[in-house]
Scaffold this motif. Structure first.
Motif, PDB file in Angstrom:
ATOM      1  N   GLY A   1       0.822  -1.198   0.000  1.00 35.51           N
ATOM      2  CA  GLY A   1       0.000   0.000   0.000  1.00 35.51           C
ATOM      3  C   GLY A   1       0.854   1.246   0.000  1.00 35.51           C
ATOM      4  O   GLY A   1       2.087   1.183   0.001  1.00 35.51           O
ATOM      5  N   ARG A   2       0.186   2.383   0.042  1.00 34.42           N
ATOM      6  CA  ARG A   2       0.847   3.673  -0.107  1.00 34.42           C
ATOM      7  C   ARG A   2       1.313   4.209   1.249  1.00 34.42           C
ATOM      8  O   ARG A   2       0.981   5.317   1.657  1.00 34.42           O
ATOM      9  CB  ARG A   2      -0.131   4.626  -0.792  1.00 34.42           C
ATOM     10  N   ASN A   3       2.107   3.400   1.969  1.00 34.40           N
ATOM     11  CA  ASN A   3       2.691   3.844   3.235  1.00 34.40           C
ATOM     12  C   ASN A   3       3.913   2.992   3.564  1.00 34.40           C
ATOM     13  O   ASN A   3       3.905   1.779   3.359  1.00 34.40           O
ATOM     14  CB  ASN A   3       1.671   3.792   4.391  1.00 34.40           C
ATOM     15  N   ASN A   4       4.964   3.621   4.043  1.00 29.48           N
ATOM     16  CA  ASN A   4       6.236   2.992   4.389  1.00 29.48           C
ATOM     17  C   ASN A   4       6.677   1.983   3.329  1.00 29.48           C
ATOM     18  O   ASN A   4       6.857   0.792   3.617  1.00 29.48           O
ATOM     19  CB  ASN A   4       6.165   2.307   5.753  1.00 29.48           C
ATOM     20  N   ILE A   5       6.883   2.484   2.134  1.00 30.44           N
ATOM     21  CA  ILE A   5       7.279   1.593   1.046  1.00 30.44           C
ATOM     22  C   ILE A   5       8.133   2.344   0.033  1.00 30.44           C
ATOM     23  O   ILE A   5       7.947   3.536  -0.203  1.00 30.44           O
ATOM     24  CB  ILE A   5       6.030   0.999   0.340  1.00 30.44           C
ATOM     25  N   ARG A   6       9.096   1.625  -0.523  1.00 34.75           N
ATOM     26  CA  ARG A   6       9.805   2.035  -1.728  1.00 34.75           C
ATOM     27  C   ARG A   6       9.685   0.853  -2.689  1.00 34.75           C
ATOM     28  O   ARG A   6      10.009  -0.275  -2.305  1.00 34.75           O
ATOM     29  CB  ARG A   6      11.278   2.337  -1.445  1.00 34.75           C
TER      30      ARG A   6
ATOM     31  N   ALA B   1       9.198  -5.204  -6.719  1.00 38.12           N
ATOM     32  CA  ALA B   1      10.155  -5.388  -5.635  1.00 38.12           C
ATOM     33  C   ALA B   1       9.918  -4.254  -4.646  1.00 38.12           C
ATOM     34  O   ALA B   1       9.721  -3.107  -5.052  1.00 38.12           O
ATOM     35  CB  ALA B   1      11.588  -5.349  -6.158  1.00 38.12           C
ATOM     36  N   ALA B   2       9.902  -4.564  -3.359  1.00 40.14           N
ATOM     37  CA  ALA B   2       9.511  -3.559  -2.375  1.00 40.14           C
ATOM     38  C   ALA B   2      10.452  -3.553  -1.174  1.00 40.14           C
ATOM     39  O   ALA B   2      10.868  -4.611  -0.691  1.00 40.14           O
ATOM     40  CB  ALA B   2       8.078  -3.812  -1.909  1.00 40.14           C
ATOM     41  N   TRP B   3      10.755  -2.338  -0.707  1.00 39.69           N
ATOM     42  CA  TRP B   3      11.590  -2.115   0.461  1.00 39.69           C
ATOM     43  C   TRP B   3      10.801  -1.277   1.471  1.00 39.69           C
ATOM     44  O   TRP B   3       9.880  -0.539   1.114  1.00 39.69           O
ATOM     45  CB  TRP B   3      12.847  -1.335   0.096  1.00 39.69           C
ATOM     46  N   ALA B   4      11.141  -1.368   2.726  1.00 35.46           N
ATOM     47  CA  ALA B   4      10.582  -0.474   3.740  1.00 35.46           C
ATOM     48  C   ALA B   4      11.284   0.872   3.645  1.00 35.46           C
ATOM     49  O   ALA B   4      12.508   0.936   3.566  1.00 35.46           O
ATOM     50  CB  ALA B   4      10.764  -1.067   5.132  1.00 35.46           C
ATOM     51  N   ASP B   5      10.506   1.943   3.634  1.00 34.53           N
ATOM     52  CA  ASP B   5      11.112   3.275   3.661  1.00 34.53           C
ATOM     53  C   ASP B   5      11.798   3.513   4.998  1.00 34.53           C
ATOM     54  O   ASP B   5      12.843   4.127   5.074  1.00 34.53           O
ATOM     55  CB  ASP B   5      10.042   4.337   3.411  1.00 34.53           C
ATOM     56  N   SER B   6      11.190   3.014   6.066  1.00 36.98           N
ATOM     57  CA  SER B   6      11.760   3.129   7.407  1.00 36.98           C
ATOM     58  C   SER B   6      11.687   1.782   8.104  1.00 36.98           C
ATOM     59  O   SER B   6      10.619   1.154   8.140  1.00 36.98           O
ATOM     60  CB  SER B   6      11.008   4.178   8.232  1.00 36.98           C
ATOM     61  N   VAL B   7      12.791   1.340   8.684  1.00 32.75           N
ATOM     62  CA  VAL B   7      12.790   0.056   9.411  1.00 32.75           C
ATOM     63  C   VAL B   7      12.184   0.220  10.800  1.00 32.75           C
ATOM     64  O   VAL B   7      12.006  -0.766  11.523  1.00 32.75           O
ATOM     65  CB  VAL B   7      14.213  -0.515   9.520  1.00 32.75           C
ATOM     66  N   ASP B   8      11.864   1.457  11.188  1.00 36.07           N
ATOM     67  CA  ASP B   8      11.259   1.707  12.495  1.00 36.07           C
ATOM     68  C   ASP B   8       9.739   1.678  12.456  1.00 36.07           C
ATOM     69  O   ASP B   8       9.080   1.968  13.463  1.00 36.07           O
ATOM     70  CB  ASP B   8      11.714   3.074  13.025  1.00 36.07           C
TER      71      ASP B   8
ATOM     72  N   ASP C   1      17.761  -4.341  12.745  1.00 36.32           N
ATOM     73  CA  ASP C   1      18.925  -4.779  11.977  1.00 36.32           C
ATOM     74  C   ASP C   1      18.589  -5.865  10.950  1.00 36.32           C
ATOM     75  O   ASP C   1      19.443  -6.666  10.572  1.00 36.32           O
ATOM     76  CB  ASP C   1      20.020  -5.290  12.910  1.00 36.32           C
ATOM     77  N   VAL C   2      17.332  -5.905  10.476  1.00 36.14           N
ATOM     78  CA  VAL C   2      16.939  -6.959   9.537  1.00 36.14           C
ATOM     79  C   VAL C   2      17.071  -6.518   8.081  1.00 36.14           C
ATOM     80  O   VAL C   2      16.894  -7.329   7.178  1.00 36.14           O
ATOM     81  CB  VAL C   2      15.492  -7.420   9.788  1.00 36.14           C
ATOM     82  N   GLY C   3      17.357  -5.243   7.848  1.00 39.03           N
ATOM     83  CA  GLY C   3      17.473  -4.758   6.473  1.00 39.03           C
ATOM     84  C   GLY C   3      16.165  -4.211   5.950  1.00 39.03           C
ATOM     85  O   GLY C   3      15.087  -4.487   6.486  1.00 39.03           O
ATOM     86  N   ARG C   4      16.233  -3.443   4.862  1.00 37.71           N
ATOM     87  CA  ARG C   4      15.060  -2.786   4.308  1.00 37.71           C
ATOM     88  C   ARG C   4      14.281  -3.642   3.315  1.00 37.71           C
ATOM     89  O   ARG C   4      13.079  -3.461   3.147  1.00 37.71           O
ATOM     90  CB  ARG C   4      15.460  -1.485   3.587  1.00 37.71           C
ATOM     91  N   PHE C   5      14.959  -4.552   2.608  1.00 31.52           N
ATOM     92  CA  PHE C   5      14.254  -5.271   1.544  1.00 31.52           C
ATOM     93  C   PHE C   5      13.174  -6.164   2.137  1.00 31.52           C
ATOM     94  O   PHE C   5      13.434  -7.019   2.983  1.00 31.52           O
ATOM     95  CB  PHE C   5      15.206  -6.107   0.690  1.00 31.52           C
ATOM     96  N   ALA C   6      11.930  -5.975   1.637  1.00 29.04           N
ATOM     97  CA  ALA C   6      10.793  -6.663   2.248  1.00 29.04           C
ATOM     98  C   ALA C   6      10.283  -7.836   1.427  1.00 29.04           C
ATOM     99  O   ALA C   6      10.022  -8.910   1.983  1.00 29.04           O
ATOM    100  CB  ALA C   6       9.651  -5.672   2.478  1.00 29.04           C
TER     101      ALA C   6
ATOM    102  N   GLY D   1      11.288 -11.148   1.610  1.00 29.56           N
ATOM    103  CA  GLY D   1      12.658 -10.683   1.679  1.00 29.56           C
ATOM    104  C   GLY D   1      13.118 -10.695   3.129  1.00 29.56           C
ATOM    105  O   GLY D   1      12.428 -11.205   4.025  1.00 29.56           O
ATOM    106  N   ASP D   2      14.284 -10.096   3.397  1.00 25.64           N
ATOM    107  CA  ASP D   2      14.847 -10.139   4.748  1.00 25.64           C
ATOM    108  C   ASP D   2      13.903  -9.567   5.793  1.00 25.64           C
ATOM    109  O   ASP D   2      13.787 -10.108   6.900  1.00 25.64           O
ATOM    110  CB  ASP D   2      16.178  -9.381   4.781  1.00 25.64           C
ATOM    111  N   PHE D   3      13.200  -8.464   5.463  1.00 25.58           N
ATOM    112  CA  PHE D   3      12.344  -7.824   6.462  1.00 25.58           C
ATOM    113  C   PHE D   3      11.198  -8.748   6.867  1.00 25.58           C
ATOM    114  O   PHE D   3      10.943  -8.963   8.060  1.00 25.58           O
ATOM    115  CB  PHE D   3      11.797  -6.501   5.921  1.00 25.58           C
ATOM    116  N   LEU D   4      10.493  -9.331   5.895  1.00 25.81           N
ATOM    117  CA  LEU D   4       9.367 -10.197   6.227  1.00 25.81           C
ATOM    118  C   LEU D   4       9.805 -11.560   6.757  1.00 25.81           C
ATOM    119  O   LEU D   4       9.022 -12.268   7.386  1.00 25.81           O
ATOM    120  CB  LEU D   4       8.466 -10.375   5.007  1.00 25.81           C
ATOM    121  N   LYS D   5      11.054 -11.928   6.515  1.00 28.18           N
ATOM    122  CA  LYS D   5      11.568 -13.186   7.050  1.00 28.18           C
ATOM    123  C   LYS D   5      12.039 -13.050   8.490  1.00 28.18           C
ATOM    124  O   LYS D   5      11.772 -13.905   9.345  1.00 28.18           O
ATOM    125  CB  LYS D   5      12.743 -13.684   6.200  1.00 28.18           C
ATOM    126  N   HIS D   6      12.760 -11.954   8.776  1.00 30.50           N
ATOM    127  CA  HIS D   6      13.502 -11.892  10.035  1.00 30.50           C
ATOM    128  C   HIS D   6      13.025 -10.818  11.008  1.00 30.50           C
ATOM    129  O   HIS D   6      13.558 -10.742  12.121  1.00 30.50           O
ATOM    130  CB  HIS D   6      14.987 -11.652   9.733  1.00 30.50           C
TER     131      HIS D   6
END
Length: 472
Positions: A364-369, A391-398, A412-417, A446-451
């Motif tokens: 969706g249109r929030n916390n995404i690249r 392909a999607a990344w988190a804009d902010s890991v927080d 510390d899981v990385g941005r790639f989701a 990706g790393d974010f949704l895995k870890h």
């Protein structure tokens, strides 16, 4: 499938199966009738096409299933049958139009461990009930002006911030007024002040039981603003500008984050056309203030958020009209530090860019690249095909990623989701009468949704659906 889901399915299948058999058996007769008469059978025609009266409707049945749920705290697998019946009636007296729309949105199956909510269920709802005054060229030669009051739906511009939902089972509605002006050279202007309709019931028991409850609205939640567009470059492109406001306060029954948001934005786009390059560039900034939580004592935070969309496409001049497009999307996520940075998409739709919603709706249109590649084609007037990769990344890991509700406390899981692969096909079994559609999506972790500490650990998510829609 879990046993409780099997039990929940018995009642809806008892109703849905005869309806499905009727559609299958009736299709040849409908097709023959349409071919013989040269036009599709409609309720309007059955009533003798009375002067000034327009009546139309749809009935849609959609079965959905999701495996390896990405949302924390829900069943790993779930499915549901979603039914939507919609009837629209309008009477035009000349300068005044009176209209109403009734939408019955229900879901069967799913159960307490599914994500079913008011976006799927709103039984027997009054979606529209309005008076519209057509003022003709009162504001300039060759122009048209309309003033509308009551309850209505709103598609504005790209539909990214205000939309009448099409894939979603329930529809955004607003009570208030709007004024629309269209100039002789294609300019458009809309101003509105509304109270968004709150769909009820919103408790889980009421939703799962498809309870009928009158929706509500109040001045504790208002959505207002203005939208303008004008053709430029000799009509080769269109420039849009807008300013939207959202004001929300607690009610005696409901605690909120007391959002007070202001969203200015602009869009430059060129519509897709065979043999030409098309583009769509839009961006918006959001400011104002919100509470850090729904607690009345929570601190107020200044808002500083944004979203941007870029798209470049090309439609080939061939029989199938294939189109390919490259897309880039960015929407800010909350970064802490005493301000609030998560973009609020207000009342926008996202299915056309981010994949199926409903039981799925991961992006969706929030916390995404995100970057994406879209391909579509129309092999015939009846058949349409679409496929998309993102392909999607988190804009902010927080912050929680996009619409997954997955967040991480370790940082510390990385941005790639994730990677998302989507495909769908729609076909008119009976032109203008019966359309079927099937599609699905795969979310590859990706790393974010895995870890991430809040991840489900279920693995890659799979979602599929099949639907049939009758227009009458």
């Amino acid at each position: 499938m879990i046993e409780s889901t099997h039990r929940a399915w018995r009642a809806p299948f008892a109703c849905a199966l005869p309806a499905g058999l009727f559609l299958v058996c009736a299709s040849p007769a409908l097709a023959q009738s349409t071919a013989a008469s040269g036009s599709a059978p409609t309720l309007q025609g059955a009533l003798g096409d009375p002067d000034g009266l327009t009546i139309k409707g749809t009935v849609r049945a959609r079965y959905e299933a999701i495996d390896n749920q990405f949302r924390p705290g829900l069943d790993r697998n779930s499915d549901a049958l979603l039914l939507q019946t919609d009837l629209q009636i309008e009477y035009d007296t000349g300068p005044v139009r009176v209209g109403t729309e009734i939408t019955d949105s229900r879901a069967y199956g799913g159960g307490t461990g599914s994500s079913l909510s008011t976006t799927e269920v709103n039984a027997l709802a009054v979606t529209q009930a309005y008076l519209a005054f057509d003022l003709g060229s009162a504001l300039g030669a060759g122009s048209t002006t309309t003033f509308e009051a009551g309850r209505f739906t709103m598609d504005l511009g790209s539909r990214r911030l205000s939309a009448r939902n099409s894939y979603r089972n329930t529809i955004n509605a607003f009570t208030g007024f709007r004024a629309d002006w269209k100039g002789a050279k294609g300019q458009k202007f809309t101003a509105f002040y509304t109270m968004p309709v709150v769909r009820l019931p919103d408790d889980q028991d009421g939703i799962l039981d498809n309870d009928v409850h009158a929706d509500s609205q109040s001045f504790d939640l208002t959505f207002w603003g203005a939208f303008a567009s004008t053709p430029i470059a000799g009509g080769a492109a269109t420039l849009e500008t807008y300013f939207y406001g959202l004001d929300e306060n607690d009610t005696p029954d409901t605690a909120t984050t007391n959002r007070h948001l202001r969203t200015p934005g602009a869009r430059l786009h060129r519509a897709a056309k065979a043999g030409t390059i098309d583009f769509d560039i839009e961006g918006a900034y959001q400011f104002g203030n919100v509470r850090a939580s729904k607690s009345a004592s929570a601190a107020r935070l200044d808002v500083s958020a944004y979203f941007a969309h870029g798209e470049l496409g090309y439609t080939f001049a061939s029989g199938w009209a294939p189109r390919v497009a490259f897309e880039l999307d960015v929407a800010s996520g909350n970064k802490g530090g005493g301000s609030y940075n998560r973009f609020d998409t207000l009342y926008g739709a996202r299915r056309f860019e981010f994949g199926p919603t409903s039981l799925y709706g991961a992006l969706g249109r929030n916390n995404i690249r995100s970057i994406g590649l879209l391909a579509s084609a129309k092999p015939s007037k009846r058949l349409a095909l679409t496929g998309m990769y993102r392909a999607a990344w988190a804009d902010s890991v927080d912050d929680s990623f996009a619409s997954t509700k997955v967040s991480d406390t370790s940082g510390d899981v990385g941005r790639f989701a994730a990677h998302q692969i989507e495909a769908r096909a729609s076909y008119w079994l009976v032109p203008k009468v019966l359309q079927v559609e099937a599609g699905g999506a795969v979310l590859i972790d990706g790393d974010f949704l895995k870890h991430a500490s809040g991840a489900t650990g279920n693995g890659d998510t799979r979602y599929g659906y099949a639907s049939a829609t009758v227009h009458f």
